[in-house]
Write a protein that holds these residues in place. Structure first.
Motif: not given
Length: 664
Positions: A6-15, A51-60
């Motif tokens: 979970v990451m924070k930033g001033e904007t969604v794009q920055e996060a 605030v955004v929640q970013v999930t890294k998936k298995e490489l395909v």
């Protein structure tokens, strides 16, 4: 294995950019959920981070970029020379040449990456570019809280159901400038249960006034809201006892007396002194109605304010019939004194003198209201306990009234005092307060010397002997003040109520005469202290009846009023005036002399063209209003003074909050 941060930033794009950098991932390798869009709140006063929640998936394995950007079939054939871009099955497809390239721009509901770089502005793309479009996903978390009001009379339940919004990228037709079409899908879930609410209420010890219907609404709502789930019962205040008067008890001033057909004036028709006949019902009292207790949401009782009973003190000329009816025993003017919830009612006798007050009539002293149809001549004195009315002039004389005074003629070199009783009661109350404290000190000393056992062993006269010895040594100055109080009470008995006379007599017996042989000194002293305290308590509040000194004109006079002074004629010349409230000469002038009013002075003209000194004073909270102020006029509000050196108009003077004199 999936990795989520979970990451924070001033904007969604920055996060998102921070998260990708930290995870060392490309946009097409992650799924993104926007928890908080960020931005300003409360009209720009508060800034909230995204605030955004970013999930890294298995490489395909991804298809070759050239294959993914190969033009696809559409409803309309695309020429190789055309520059266009479109969405097909969630992927961006580009058709371009070296000379012609389509445009793509950022979208608020999706993050667009061109060759792994987040798109922040409008950009031309070619078919060799790798374009990844990640629609945003937002989650409003589920939350609820139970809040108790500060006064303990209600409990509010705030519920915010979980709301998840997903974005679906729709197919588009080929376009030179890509316009993304995104479909939003929202799902709402309220996981609150009635059991959870009841457990929270129990934890806060909220047991009364539970509103079942609002609890059900709270657990079923799909929109954020606040529900009152418990409400106490407020106390219903009672009604104090009251007294209703059936006759006129307040005086009214009329500037013009009514003239009869024969040309004579009837002073009884002035409206100055209302009267009743024997047997007239003056007033009735009604009992207090107690209130109804209430209860907080925790079951604690809430008591209404205690109701107060009207205490009627019966004076001269009236009697209490039954439990609530006050009736006149003789003809006279009803006089009412209100002090808090204590009401004293008595009748003042009325006397009308048809001539002048001179050497032939002698000085006049009357225990009631007095009407003098003629004048009051030099060196004569008029004094009454009630109100006074003089139809002629007052010259070189003294007029004193316990209440109000109305003078129809002019005043020359005389002393006039209205509300003398009020002023004396204030002075006597202050003296009595000191005497009461002295008596209480004597009681402590006496009880120390004469305990119950010794009192029983000594005779009554012996207890009095001990008291006189202690009183003489304890405080000689207070003994002298007590004697002066007794003497003044006897001197001004015509202006005081009988309660003062009775108390003075008790003090006289206590200190100055042979002691009573039937009661020991300790009991007698305690009874005297109680009588003094009751008299002080009865005179703590000001009387509601207004005291007024009304006259048309005065020259070199001394005027005193516990209430207001009203000048109805040409004004006051070289007079010394003291008023406990206001002085008004709306159509008259004040020339020379010294004038003081506690609250307000309002006059048409002050001073003269010759510059005669005229001083007007009020307390710090007072106001002075002058239509025309001549040179030589001095005004003082509190300790602030101002002198006029030339004529000024429409003057209004008062002190501001900082204590500075403001003149407008």
């Amino acid at each position: 294995m999936e990795q989520t941060i979970v990451m924070k930033g001033e904007t969604v794009q920055e996060a998102i950019h921070k998260a990708l950098t930290l995870m060392k991932a490309e946009p097409d390798e992650v799924s993104i959920v926007i928890v908080e869009n960020g931005g300003s709140r409360f009209w720009g006063l508060r800034k909230v981070e995204a605030v955004v929640q970013v999930t890294k998936k298995e490489l395909v394995p991804l298809p070759d970029s050239n294959q993914s950007n190969t033009p696809i079939k559409t409803d309309s054939p695309v020429q190789e020379t055309e520059a266009c871009i479109w969405i097909k099955s969630g992927q961006a497809v580009v058709s371009s040449t070296e000379q012609n390239k389509p445009w793509i721009a950022p979208h608020p509901k999706a993050s667009i990456y061109v060759n792994g770089v987040l798109l922040t502005g409008k950009k031309q793309v070619k078919k060799e570019d790798s374009i990844a479009i990640k629609p945003h996903e937002t989650i409003r978390p589920f939350t609820w809280r139970l809040t108790e009001a500060e006064d303990g009379m209600s409990a509010s339940l705030y519920v915010q159901p979980e709301k998840k919004v997903t974005m679906q990228l729709l197919d588009t037709s080929p376009q030179r400038h890509l316009k993304l079409e995104i479909k939003e899908t929202a799902t709402v879930n309220n996981s609150l249960t009635e059991q959870a609410v009841r457990e929270a209420l129990t934890e806060k010890m909220i047991t009364a006034g539970i509103r079942e219907s609002d609890i059900k609404k709270a657990v079923q709502t799909l929109e954020p809201g606040t529900f009152t789930v418990a409400e106490g019962q407020r106390a219903v205040e009672g009604v104090d006892g009251a007294i209703e008067f059936f006759v006129e008890v307040n005086r009214s001033f009329q500037s013009q007396l009514k003239e009869q057909p024969d040309g004579k004036v009837d002073y009884r028709e002035s409206g100055f002194i209302p009267s009743v006949e024997e047997g007239t019902v003056i007033a009735k009292t009604s009992p207090p109605l107690p209130g109804t207790p209430g209860k907080t949401i925790k079951g604690e009782p809430i008591l209404p304010k205690p109701v107060k009973k009207v205490i009627v003190r019966i004076g001269k000329g009236v009697e209490m019939v039954g439990e609530n009816e006050i009736t006149a025993l003789m003809a006279g003017r009803p006089y009412v004194e209100r002090r808090g919830h204590t009401v004293k009612i008595h009748l003042l006798k009325q006397y009308e003198h048809h001539g002048n007050v001179d050497l032939k009539s002698g000085n006049m002293y009357f225990d009631g209201d007095l009407v003098v149809q003629g004048s009051v001549e030099e060196l004569m004195k008029v004094e009454c306990k009630g109100s006074a009315l003089v139809g002629g002039t007052v010259s070189g004389a003294v007029v004193q009234a316990g209440r109000s005074i109305q003078l129809k003629g002019n005043v020359f070199s005389s002393t006039i005092s209205s509300g003398k009783m009020n002023m004396m009661v204030q002075e006597f109350s202050q003296n009595l307060l000191e005497i009461t404290e002295y008596l209480m000190q004597l009681e402590k000393s006496l009880v120390f010397l004469l305990n119950e056992k010794k009192v029983k062993e000594l005779s009554v006269s012996q207890t009095w002997a001990v008291f006189r010895l202690v009183a003489g040594r304890k405080n000689a100055p207070m003994m002298e003040e007590t004697k002066q109080f007794i003497q003044k009470t006897a001197r001004y008995h015509t202006l005081l109520d009988e309660e003062w006379e009775k108390l003075a007599m008790r003090l006289y017996k206590l200190f100055l005469t042979l002691p009573p042989q039937t009661k020991n000194v300790v009991d007698y002293l305690r009874e005297t202290i109680k009588a003094a305290q009751q008299l002080l308590e009865a005179h703590q509040a000001e009387e509601e009846e207004e005291v007024i000194l009304q006259l048309p004109y005065a020259l070199k006079a001394r005027l005193f009023s516990a209430g207001s002074v009203e000048v109805t004629g040409s004004g006051l010349y070289n007079c010394f005036v003291r008023s406990g409230h206001t002085i008004t000469a709306a159509d008259g002038c004040i020339r020379g002399g010294e004038i003081y009013a506690k609250q307000r002075i309002q006059v048409k003209s002050v001073g003269s063209e010759t510059g005669v000194k005229t001083v007007l004073k009020t307390d710090e909270t007072g106001v002075i209003e002058i239509d025309e102020a001549f040179e030589g006029t001095v005004i003082a509000i509190g300790r602030r003074r101002h002198s006029f050196f030339h004529r000024e108009y429409k003057v209004r003077a008062l002190l501001n909050k900082e204590g500075h004199l403001i003149i407008r």
